[in-house]
Design a protein around this motif. Structure first.
Motif, PDB file in Angstrom:
ATOM      1  N   ARG A 109      37.717  28.816  49.709  1.00 19.30           N
ATOM      2  CA  ARG A 109      37.825  30.010  48.455  1.00 19.30           C
ATOM      3  C   ARG A 109      38.311  29.466  47.448  1.00 19.30           C
ATOM      4  O   ARG A 109      38.013  29.995  46.346  1.00 19.30           O
ATOM      5  N   LEU A 110      39.460  28.680  47.625  1.00 17.99           N
ATOM      6  CA  LEU A 110      40.150  28.196  46.539  1.00 17.99           C
ATOM      7  C   LEU A 110      39.402  27.446  45.509  1.00 17.99           C
ATOM      8  O   LEU A 110      39.377  27.280  44.301  1.00 17.99           O
ATOM      9  N   ARG A 111      38.588  26.663  46.206  1.00 25.39           N
ATOM     10  CA  ARG A 111      37.671  25.529  45.552  1.00 25.39           C
ATOM     11  C   ARG A 111      36.743  26.449  44.469  1.00 25.39           C
ATOM     12  O   ARG A 111      36.363  26.146  43.437  1.00 25.39           O
ATOM     13  N   VAL A 112      36.298  27.437  45.219  1.00 24.39           N
ATOM     14  CA  VAL A 112      35.140  28.431  44.526  1.00 24.39           C
ATOM     15  C   VAL A 112      35.825  29.069  43.233  1.00 24.39           C
ATOM     16  O   VAL A 112      35.437  29.018  42.139  1.00 24.39           O
ATOM     17  N   ILE A 113      37.120  29.790  43.429  1.00 25.73           N
ATOM     18  CA  ILE A 113      37.842  30.347  42.409  1.00 25.73           C
ATOM     19  C   ILE A 113      38.266  29.343  41.435  1.00 25.73           C
ATOM     20  O   ILE A 113      38.523  29.774  40.191  1.00 25.73           O
ATOM     21  N   GLN A 147      36.970  26.734  40.222  1.00 27.41           N
ATOM     22  CA  GLN A 147      35.907  26.460  39.578  1.00 27.41           C
ATOM     23  C   GLN A 147      35.604  27.919  38.673  1.00 27.41           C
ATOM     24  O   GLN A 147      35.099  27.573  37.180  1.00 27.41           O
ATOM     25  N   GLU A 148      35.530  28.968  39.255  1.00 27.24           N
ATOM     26  CA  GLU A 148      35.269  30.088  38.275  1.00 27.24           C
ATOM     27  C   GLU A 148      36.027  30.371  37.229  1.00 27.24           C
ATOM     28  O   GLU A 148      36.074  30.814  35.832  1.00 27.24           O
ATOM     29  N   LEU A 149      37.547  30.168  37.589  1.00 28.73           N
ATOM     30  CA  LEU A 149      38.682  30.415  36.641  1.00 28.73           C
ATOM     31  C   LEU A 149      38.669  29.416  35.577  1.00 28.73           C
ATOM     32  O   LEU A 149      38.796  29.673  34.567  1.00 28.73           O
ATOM     33  N   GLY A 150      38.322  28.255  35.996  1.00 25.59           N
ATOM     34  CA  GLY A 150      38.061  27.014  34.712  1.00 25.59           C
ATOM     35  C   GLY A 150      36.893  27.483  33.913  1.00 25.59           C
ATOM     36  O   GLY A 150      37.027  27.442  32.549  1.00 25.59           O
ATOM     37  N   ASN A 151      35.877  28.042  34.404  1.00 24.80           N
ATOM     38  CA  ASN A 151      34.933  28.560  33.619  1.00 24.80           C
ATOM     39  C   ASN A 151      35.104  29.766  32.498  1.00 24.80           C
ATOM     40  O   ASN A 151      34.829  29.678  31.269  1.00 24.80           O
ATOM     41  N   VAL A 152      36.026  30.744  33.138  1.00 23.01           N
ATOM     42  CA  VAL A 152      36.446  31.952  32.340  1.00 23.01           C
ATOM     43  C   VAL A 152      37.420  31.286  31.151  1.00 23.01           C
ATOM     44  O   VAL A 152      37.290  31.485  29.896  1.00 23.01           O
ATOM     45  N   TYR A 178      43.378  33.830  42.856  1.00 25.20           N
ATOM     46  CA  TYR A 178      43.752  32.377  43.020  1.00 25.20           C
ATOM     47  C   TYR A 178      45.082  32.308  43.496  1.00 25.20           C
ATOM     48  O   TYR A 178      45.566  31.442  44.353  1.00 25.20           O
ATOM     49  N   LEU A 179      45.964  33.096  42.892  1.00 19.86           N
ATOM     50  CA  LEU A 179      47.559  33.092  43.167  1.00 19.86           C
ATOM     51  C   LEU A 179      47.620  33.625  44.698  1.00 19.86           C
ATOM     52  O   LEU A 179      48.678  33.333  45.350  1.00 19.86           O
ATOM     53  N   TYR A 180      47.013  34.836  44.785  1.00 20.58           N
ATOM     54  CA  TYR A 180      47.072  35.190  46.040  1.00 20.58           C
ATOM     55  C   TYR A 180      46.691  34.415  47.247  1.00 20.58           C
ATOM     56  O   TYR A 180      47.460  34.283  48.496  1.00 20.58           O
ATOM     57  N   LEU A 181      45.506  33.809  47.084  1.00 22.72           N
ATOM     58  CA  LEU A 181      45.058  32.881  48.292  1.00 22.72           C
ATOM     59  C   LEU A 181      45.906  31.603  48.202  1.00 22.72           C
ATOM     60  O   LEU A 181      46.202  31.054  49.366  1.00 22.72           O
TER      61      LEU A 181
END
Length: 823
Positions: A302-306, A308-313, A480-483
């Motif tokens: 899940r961290l790898r997915v988030i 990537q999404e956080l970087g896109n935002v 992301y921080l929570y994970l």
């Protein structure tokens, strides 16, 4: 003269009142008492056979010493461990142990853990880690000495042989550093070739694959004996070591397990117990870490997915600001940002919970995760679902542990699978309901956010777009921080998983062997040395149906005038007993002929002299009538001692008075036993009866005893019974009745041939000889029947062949010996 009257005086000890013919109540035979062989008799018999016991004790003690010298010494080592059994639930245990980061620990069942310690998988790991599949043995004197650890001179590594196969060989260490290998065998079959010479440390090819022989800690000792190498199959090794290990609870209410291990090597026993506990703890940590490892893999994905999404935002925000030159809108939206931020925060929390629920739900529904643990402690804010996940994972761990030691067809394993399927369905239902509830809450927050957005509609479109994008950025960043936080907590769970056991007592024990215990073995051998010959004597005596002693004659009505013991000469006694046994083996028709011995001597003081004098005294009570001079001697069995008693009793009567004359007529025309004491007995009474001569006096010869004369049989006739019917025999006895004080008629056995019945009317007294050890006790009632029938005049019995020592009913050995010493 009344031939059938009883001559015993009133009160005579050998003539009870019931023995008189006129006082006999009925001709019914008495019942004999076979219970006369009691403990006292058996003890006396054992004392009489003391040499047997001494020989038996020596033999068994020798066997015991040989067993002690040839049996390897076994040592016992013990250890105690405490199982950390938690009675609280998983979540409560977490709170008590590490409540700040949410770690948990499951409870343990002590009985299950005792079974786990003896599981083949754990014992196999111990064997492989310590190399216990191979034994090194050499012979020292009579013992096989096991070499292990510091005492092992070499170490043999079998590089390619399968664990299911066994092998063996012998090693001889030479002074030049080479090793001679011989008697190589694989699975009990000799290999070809079976001998070779190798260098120490080399890897060589053998019939069962390559092996390496390396020097061990004791290589420099140079054992003089051949070292035998045994490599057992893994299954045999597991069974062997499992049989030496025993477990038990120190107390019914405690969680302390006591281990006992027996081995011929102290060092190997200590290593086995220590390694067993270590491997158990390792497997326990691995089992408990499976849940945390599964959660760690889920969080990492899940961290790898988030990320990537956080970087896109972040890239979208930067690109938009750079393109449109958008200033900071924070000040312009200050009035409404507080409401918007609070709404955004709530949306973020709900969205996070929806995402986590969806992730876990997809993980459970994925067929590839069937049979794996469900990620726990992933941040789901629903205590009920978290409890269900923990319960599911605990049940999955128990099912995996059971599957390692049993087959798939185990009913318990099927119950576990059924419960897991039910719990997985319940989890899917709970997570689905959770997702729906969270979605409803999120929709409500979105409607509230729209109201807030309309309030800031006067702001530029760029500010509104930035606000939406930054909101997404904050949601992704919070998730992301929570994970990241949960990943650290999970790593702490992996690092702080405690061992399930605590060593209370390390492996220890006495350095003295617990087996074989020399004292106990020697005591057992000594007891066997006494019990076995005693048991044999007891069985032999219990199965003995022969007449034993005077106690067997206690119930008869027939007068008993005395007993004659065996000869005191031990060699003669032994020879006679062996002859008697050979008679029983050869049969009644294979009698070994022997001449009777004349043992009674003038002024003799032996037991034999005294016993015949006792019989003589009793007989004189019966012969005080001057007409009672002819005495007939017979018996049931051949070899009962008729000729012997006739000869010696006649000698005792002859020696009592000077000038007394006693004649023995040998009427046993078939065997002529008593005639053999004469140097020449070729002519005798048969020659007179048959009419070959009219003068029988010339055949009478004087014996070595003064006053004792003997008329032999002479020529053995072909028809003895017909010859005895002759009137010449009756006339001859009537003639000698006037010339001799006593006449003894030595007759054949009664009931076997008709001779005794033919001679009986010519005799005044009939003496029936009963031979101890020869007469069947079942024949004793027959004696009373003969006595009651009055077929024989003045019928009486003499017990012959009683033991001179060790017999409770023989008084001669004890009383006469004591009397002789005093005199």
């Amino acid at each position: 003269m009344t031939q059938n009257s009883n001559p015993f005086p009133e009160g005579y000890p050998y003539n009870p009142a019931s023995a008189r013919p006129e006082a006999a109540p009925s001709p019914q035979a008495p019942e004999t008492d076979d219970s006369s062989f009691n403990l006292h008799d058996f003890f006396i018999l054992c004392l009489n056979k003391w040499k047997w016991f001494v020989i038996s004790i020596i033999i068994f003690l020798g066997l015991g010493v040989l067993y002690i010298m040839s049996t390897p010494e076994t040592y016992t080592r013990t250890a105690s461990v405490m199982i950390n059994e938690d009675t609280e639930s998983g979540s409560q245990g977490v709170a008590s142990a590490l409540s700040d980061i949410g770690l948990f620990q499951s409870s343990a069942n002590v009985n299950n853990e005792m079974l786990a310690f003896q599981s083949p998988a754990i014992i196999a790991d111990v064997i492989q880690r310590l190399g216990l599949q191979t034994d090194y043995i050499y012979r020292h004197n009579l013992k096989n000495i096991t070499l292990y650890g510091d005492s092992c001179p070499v170490s043999v590594n079998f590089l390619s042989i399968p664990s299911k196969q066994s092998a063996s060989m012998e090693l001889d260490i030479r002074d030049d550093g080479k090793i001679d290998i011989s008697k190589m065998m694989l699975n009990g079959v000799e290999c070809d070739p079976s001998e070779m010479t190798v260098n120490i440390g080399d890897t060589v090819a053998t019939s069962f694959g390559p092996i390496t022989i390396n020097p061990g800690p004791a290589y420099a000792k140079r054992f003089g004996n051949t070292i035998k190498i045994f490599r057992y199959s893994i299954s045999d090794a597991i069974e062997a070591y499992k049989a030496r290990l025993s477990e038990n609870l120190a107390d019914d209410n405690s969680t302390v397990i006591d281990f006992t291990f027996k081995d011929v090597s102290i060092q190997r026993a200590d290593d086995f117990l220590n390694t067993l506990i270590d491997i158990y703890n390792e497997k326990w940590v691995d089992d408990k870490a499976k849940m945390a490892k599964s959660t760690s893999r889920f969080i990492a994905d899940r961290l790898r997915v988030i990320e990537q999404e956080l970087g896109n935002v972040d890239s979208d925000i930067a690109d938009f600001k750079g393109e449109h030159l958008v200033p900071d809108v924070a000040a312009a939206s200050a009035m409404y940002m507080e409401d918007a931020n609070e709404n955004t925060k709530q949306q973020m929390q709900v969205s996070t919970q929806i995402a986590i629920s969806k992730f876990i739900l997809d993980y459970i529904k994925n067929p590839d995760t069937n049979g794996q643990l469900v990620p726990a402690n992933a941040g789901l804010e629903n205590p009920g679902i978290e409890a269900q996940i923990n319960e599911f994972n605990q049940l999955q761990l128990e099912r995996d542990k059971l599957s390692n030691s049993t087959g798939d067809t185990n009913p318990l394993l099927q119950d576990y699978d059924k419960n897991l399927r039910s719990m997985r369905s319940a989890l899917v239902s709970s997570l689905t309901n959770q997702e729906r509830a969270l979605q409803t809450q999120l929709n409500s927050l979105i409607r509230s956010d729209r109201v807030t957005s309309r309030k800031i509609a006067s702001s530029p479109g760029q500010a509104k777009y930035l606000l939406s994008v930054e909101r997404q950025q904050k949601v992704k960043e919070a998730l992301y921080l929570y994970l990241l936080q949960k990943r650290e907590e999970n790593e702490l769970t992996l690092a702080f998983t405690p061992y399930n056991t605590r060593i209370i007592t390390p492996p220890m024990g006495s350095n003295r062997p617990t087996a074989p215990i020399s004292r106990n073995i020697l005591l057992i051998c000594f007891a066997l040395g006494i019990l076995i010959p005693g048991f044999i004597l007891f069985i032999d005596e219990s199965m003995n149906s022969r007449l034993r002693n005077r106690g067997d004659l206690e119930g008869i009505r027939t007068p008993l005038i005395g007993e004659i013991p065996e000869s005191s000469d031990s060699n003669t006694l032994r020879v006679r007993r062996w002859r008697r046994r050979w008679r029983d083996i050869l049969g009644k028709n294979s009698q070994i002929e022997e001449a009777p011995s004349l043992l009674v001597r003038d002024h003799g003081r032996s037991i034999m002299d005294e016993s015949f004098r006792m019989v003589r005294a009793n007989l004189e009570f019966m012969t005080r009538n001057s007409q009672n001079r002819v005495i007939m001697v017979t018996s049931f069995n051949p070899g009962s001692g008729k000729s012997f008693i006739s000869l010696n009793l006649a000698a005792a009567l002859a020696l009592k008075e000077k000038n007394r004359k006693v004649l023995i007529i040998d009427l046993d025309l078939r065997r002529a036993s008593v005639s053999r004491i004469l140097p020449d007995h070729s002519r005798g009474i048969t020659d007179y009866i048959s009419g070959a001569t009219d003068n029988c006096d010339k055949y009478i010869q004087q014996t070595e005893c003064p006053g004792l004369y003997l008329l032999p049989v002479g020529t053995i006739p072909p028809n003895p019974s017909e010859l005895l019917y002759s009137d010449r025999l009756k006339q001859l006895i009537e003639k000698y009745r006037q010339e001799y004080d006593y006449i003894f008629l030595d007759c054949p056995p009664a009931e076997l041939v008709a001779d005794a019945s033919i001679i009986a009317p010519l005799a005044d007294i009939t003496i029936f000889i009963l031979r101890a050890g020869l007469l069947d006790r079942r024949m004793i009632p027959e004696i009373d029947r003969i006595y009651d029938s009055h077929r024989y005049h003045n019928f009486m019995v003499i017990l012959n062949g009683t033991l001179t020592s060790g017999a409770p009913y023989n008084r001669y050995a004890s009383y006469y010996s004591a009397y002789d010493k005093k005199s």
